[in-house]
Enzyme design. Structure first.
Site, PDB file in Angstrom:
ATOM      1  CB  SER A  14     132.915 -22.080  49.744  1.00  0.00           C
ATOM      2  OG  SER A  14     132.638 -22.842  50.899  1.00  0.00           O
TER       3      SER A  14
ATOM      4  CD  GLU B 175     135.628 -24.229  51.835  1.00  0.00           C
ATOM      5  OE1 GLU B 175     136.490 -25.120  51.893  1.00  0.00           O
ATOM      6  OE2 GLU B 175     134.400 -24.476  51.756  1.00  0.00           O
TER       7      GLU B 175
ATOM      8  CB  ALA C 131     129.315 -18.502  59.337  1.00  0.00           C
TER       9      ALA C 131
ATOM     10  CE1 TYR D  23     116.661 -35.583  50.673  1.00  0.00           C
ATOM     11  CE2 TYR D  23     117.158 -36.912  52.613  1.00  0.00           C
ATOM     12  CZ  TYR D  23     116.824 -36.819  51.272  1.00  0.00           C
ATOM     13  OH  TYR D  23     116.651 -37.952  50.528  1.00  0.00           O
TER      14      TYR D  23
ATOM     15  CE1 TYR E 278     119.902 -35.464  56.437  1.00  0.00           C
ATOM     16  CE2 TYR E 278     117.728 -34.629  57.017  1.00  0.00           C
ATOM     17  CZ  TYR E 278     119.024 -34.408  56.600  1.00  0.00           C
ATOM     18  OH  TYR E 278     119.441 -33.130  56.376  1.00  0.00           O
TER      19      TYR E 278
ATOM     20  CG  LEU F 250     121.569 -33.316  44.655  1.00  0.00           C
ATOM     21  CD1 LEU F 250     121.562 -31.859  44.251  1.00  0.00           C
ATOM     22  CD2 LEU F 250     121.814 -34.188  43.430  1.00  0.00           C
ATOM     23  CB  VAL F 251     127.178 -36.517  45.540  1.00  0.00           C
ATOM     24  CG1 VAL F 251     128.562 -36.795  46.106  1.00  0.00           C
ATOM     25  CG2 VAL F 251     126.510 -37.785  45.055  1.00  0.00           C
TER      26      VAL F 251
HETATM   27  P1  NAD Z   1     128.425 -28.391  51.953  1.00  0.00           P
HETATM   28  O1  NAD Z   1     129.301 -29.139  52.884  1.00  0.00           O
HETATM   29  O2  NAD Z   1     128.648 -28.545  50.494  1.00  0.00           O
HETATM   30  O3  NAD Z   1     128.505 -26.802  52.270  1.00  0.00           O
HETATM   31  C1  NAD Z   1     128.627 -26.299  53.553  1.00  0.00           C
HETATM   32  C2  NAD Z   1     129.046 -24.835  53.521  1.00  0.00           C
HETATM   33  O4  NAD Z   1     129.145 -24.352  54.886  1.00  0.00           O
HETATM   34  C3  NAD Z   1     130.425 -24.562  52.905  1.00  0.00           C
HETATM   35  O5  NAD Z   1     130.403 -23.333  52.190  1.00  0.00           O
HETATM   36  C4  NAD Z   1     131.330 -24.409  54.127  1.00  0.00           C
HETATM   37  O6  NAD Z   1     132.508 -23.619  53.903  1.00  0.00           O
HETATM   38  C5  NAD Z   1     130.380 -23.701  55.061  1.00  0.00           C
HETATM   39  N1  NAD Z   1     130.752 -23.789  56.474  1.00  0.00           N
HETATM   40  C6  NAD Z   1     130.804 -24.878  57.278  1.00  0.00           C
HETATM   41  N2  NAD Z   1     131.156 -24.521  58.532  1.00  0.00           N
HETATM   42  C7  NAD Z   1     131.314 -23.175  58.532  1.00  0.00           C
HETATM   43  C8  NAD Z   1     131.654 -22.213  59.509  1.00  0.00           C
HETATM   44  N3  NAD Z   1     131.894 -22.534  60.781  1.00  0.00           N
HETATM   45  N4  NAD Z   1     131.743 -20.923  59.138  1.00  0.00           N
HETATM   46  C9  NAD Z   1     131.507 -20.538  57.847  1.00  0.00           C
HETATM   47  N5  NAD Z   1     131.160 -21.403  56.894  1.00  0.00           N
HETATM   48  C10 NAD Z   1     131.065 -22.707  57.220  1.00  0.00           C
HETATM   49  O7  NAD Z   1     126.934 -28.772  52.370  1.00  0.00           O
HETATM   50  P2  NAD Z   1     125.533 -28.854  51.593  1.00  0.00           P
HETATM   51  O8  NAD Z   1     125.217 -30.279  51.386  1.00  0.00           O
HETATM   52  O9  NAD Z   1     125.472 -27.913  50.469  1.00  0.00           O
HETATM   53  O10 NAD Z   1     124.563 -28.360  52.763  1.00  0.00           O
HETATM   54  C11 NAD Z   1     124.037 -27.056  52.860  1.00  0.00           C
HETATM   55  C12 NAD Z   1     122.649 -27.123  53.460  1.00  0.00           C
HETATM   56  O11 NAD Z   1     121.787 -27.855  52.570  1.00  0.00           O
HETATM   57  C13 NAD Z   1     122.585 -27.840  54.805  1.00  0.00           C
HETATM   58  O12 NAD Z   1     121.628 -27.207  55.622  1.00  0.00           O
HETATM   59  C14 NAD Z   1     122.084 -29.233  54.426  1.00  0.00           C
HETATM   60  O13 NAD Z   1     121.443 -29.895  55.488  1.00  0.00           O
HETATM   61  C15 NAD Z   1     121.117 -28.869  53.313  1.00  0.00           C
HETATM   62  N6  NAD Z   1     120.721 -29.980  52.411  1.00  0.00           N
HETATM   63  C16 NAD Z   1     121.643 -30.809  51.852  1.00  0.00           C
HETATM   64  C17 NAD Z   1     121.223 -31.871  51.047  1.00  0.00           C
HETATM   65  C18 NAD Z   1     122.208 -32.815  50.412  1.00  0.00           C
HETATM   66  O14 NAD Z   1     121.791 -33.883  49.943  1.00  0.00           O
HETATM   67  N7  NAD Z   1     123.465 -32.478  50.327  1.00  0.00           N
HETATM   68  C19 NAD Z   1     119.856 -32.060  50.772  1.00  0.00           C
HETATM   69  C20 NAD Z   1     118.935 -31.168  51.318  1.00  0.00           C
HETATM   70  C21 NAD Z   1     119.386 -30.132  52.151  1.00  0.00           C
END
Ligand code: NAD
Length: 397
Positions: A50, A75, A112, A225, A235, A273-274
């Site tokens: 989402s 959500e 999930a 990451y 991290y 990323l943000v």
């Molecule tokens: P985000 O917070 O934007 O997205 C998280 C998603 O998980 C959402 O769709 C949320 O609804 C879902 N979610 C959370 N708990 C849930 C649950 N119990 N049941 C169902 N859905 C659930 O996060 P993001 O930054 O996109 O992170 C996603 C992945 O990418 C993570 O593994 C993160 O470590 C990795 N990542 C992020 C970055 C960064 O800078 N943001 C960089 C590299 C890797």
């Protein structure tokens, strides 16, 4: 309702239905402008679909590869009085755009990590898709109830071994000060691994494989990451890094389990990323502000959609050149980690303080990216007009 941003610390408690829809439309436009992705998957399950990287993965799969998608997320819908969460409106918009493009899209809102959600999704795959040929695992959560022991684990963002002191940006006041974070104890490390490690990814893949809904040649990818040395204590070498190491262990286990299906599991290391998840990590917002400044000046800045488009188009499918590193990981953080980028960020990191923050860092870029996550500040949206907070997700109506 006229919807305005209400920021509390590192979250925004409101989100704009039409702004989120524009954010999704803008992401679709990025993918479509690059043309179709050859050889892409056709039936895709995205867990954590989402917001952030998961939403962009779903968009790249659907609008780049022409894939039917099932999305899972956690959500809150809105009602006449209160707005829902951004991920809710993102999904509402995604489904409408997918339907207009003739693509199947179905979504599930709930936990999930639970067995029930896995069983429900498997039934939907059987009924509507038959099998899936790609599974994206993109959850970021502060807690997880493990269905095996019924315990609820909470993740922490702490260093391991010794306390960590470094510069930190208060994103609200724009003051650069210092933060000291005490090290995690063993229980906190274990809990963080239980939440953000690879166990649930494996549980999903095991359940899908046992149910016979994984197609021959299936690919699955989870995100990680690494980042620069200044953030390693909090991290990569901290509690979240321990969890990511566990994700890599699961990737190797999944590779073996998927071999009879000619399947492949990947860990993709993505750019900082943000997102809603990353804004909560100490030190990271300051690093991101400096990084954005450098990468925008060099013309190599990407947001989640450009990252996921590149992952699908060049590494997993399309050109299909994963370019794995020595640990077998895909690196779409390659432009972030380029030595010239890191040298400039490192120099800025040493110099940055409250006074020169706007000169050395892209504070406006950070703020506008943050607001965009909640549907605010998008071009072409009239924020003085009423927006409907009760906007629904078609497949969840
Ligand atoms: P985000 O917070 O934007 O997205 C998280 C998603 O998980 C959402 O769709 C949320 O609804 C879902 N979610 C959370 N708990 C849930 C649950 N119990 N049941 C169902 N859905 C659930 O996060 P993001 O930054 O996109 O992170 C996603 C992945 O990418 C993570 O593994 C993160 O470590 C990795 N990542 C992020 C970055 C960064 O800078 N943001 C960089 C590299 C890797």
């Amino acid at each position: 309702m006229i919807v305005e941003p209400k920021i509390r610390g590192f979250i925004c408690t409101t989100s704009h239905p039409d702004g989120c829809a524009k954010h999704v439309a803008d992401q679709i436009a990025v993918v479509e402008s690059r043309g179709a992705i050859e050889g892409g998957p056709k039936k895709v399950l995205v867990i954590g679909s989402s917001t952030g990287y998961g939403l962009s993965s779903r968009i790249a799969a659907a609008f780049g590869c022409g894939a039917d998608t099932i999305g899972v997320f956690f959500e809150k819908p809105g009602d006449e009085r209160r707005t829902g969460t951004a991920g809710w409106y993102n999904t509402a918009a995604f489904e409408k755009e997918a339907a207009a493009a003739g693509l199947y899209a179905r979504s599930f809102n709930g936990d999930a990590f639970s067995d029930e959600m896995k069983a429900t999704v498997i039934e939907a795959i059987k009924a509507d898709m038959g099998k899936v040929d790609c599974v994206v695992y993109s959850l970021a959560s502060p807690r997880r109830t493990n269905p095996r022991d019924g315990e609820t684990y909470k993740s922490v963002l702490k260093p391991i071994g010794e306390s960590y002191t470094n510069k930190n940006l208060n994103t609200g006041t724009k003051v650069v000060d210092e933060i000291t974070i005490e090290p995690a104890n063993q229980e906190e490390i274990d809990h963080t691994v239980a939440v953000m490690g690879g166990e649930d990814w494996e549980m999903w893949m095991d359940a899908l494989q046992e149910a016979g809904v994984l197609a021959d040649g299936v690919k699955t990818v989870a995100y990680s990451y690494i980042g620069p040395e200044v953030t390693w204590p909090i991290y990569t070498n901290g509690t979240i890094g321990a969890a990511k190491e566990d994700v890599e262990k699961s990737q190797r286990a999944l590779d073996e389990k998927l071999a009879p299906l000619n399947g492949k599991a990947w860990v993709s290391v993505n750019k900082a990323l943000v997102t809603q998840a990353s804004s909560a990590i100490p030190v990271v917002p300051l690093y991101i502000s400096l990084l954005y400044k450098v990468m925008k000046a060099k013309g190599t800045h990407e947001d989640t959609i450009e990252q996921m488009d590149r992952l699908f188009r060049e590494r997993l499918y399309g050109k299909s050149d994963p370019q794995p590193d020595d640990k077998g990981r895909i690196r779409v953080d390659d432009w972030e980690m380029a030595p010239d980028v890191q040298a400039e960020v490192d120099k800025a990191w040493k110099e940055v303080n409250t006074e020169n923050l706007r000169e050395l860092g892209d504070v406006e870029g950070y703020d506008s990216s943050f607001l965009r996550l909640f549907g605010f500040g998008l071009d072409g949206v009239d924020y003085s007009k009423d927006s409907d907070p009760a906007t629904g997700v078609p497949s969840l109506a």
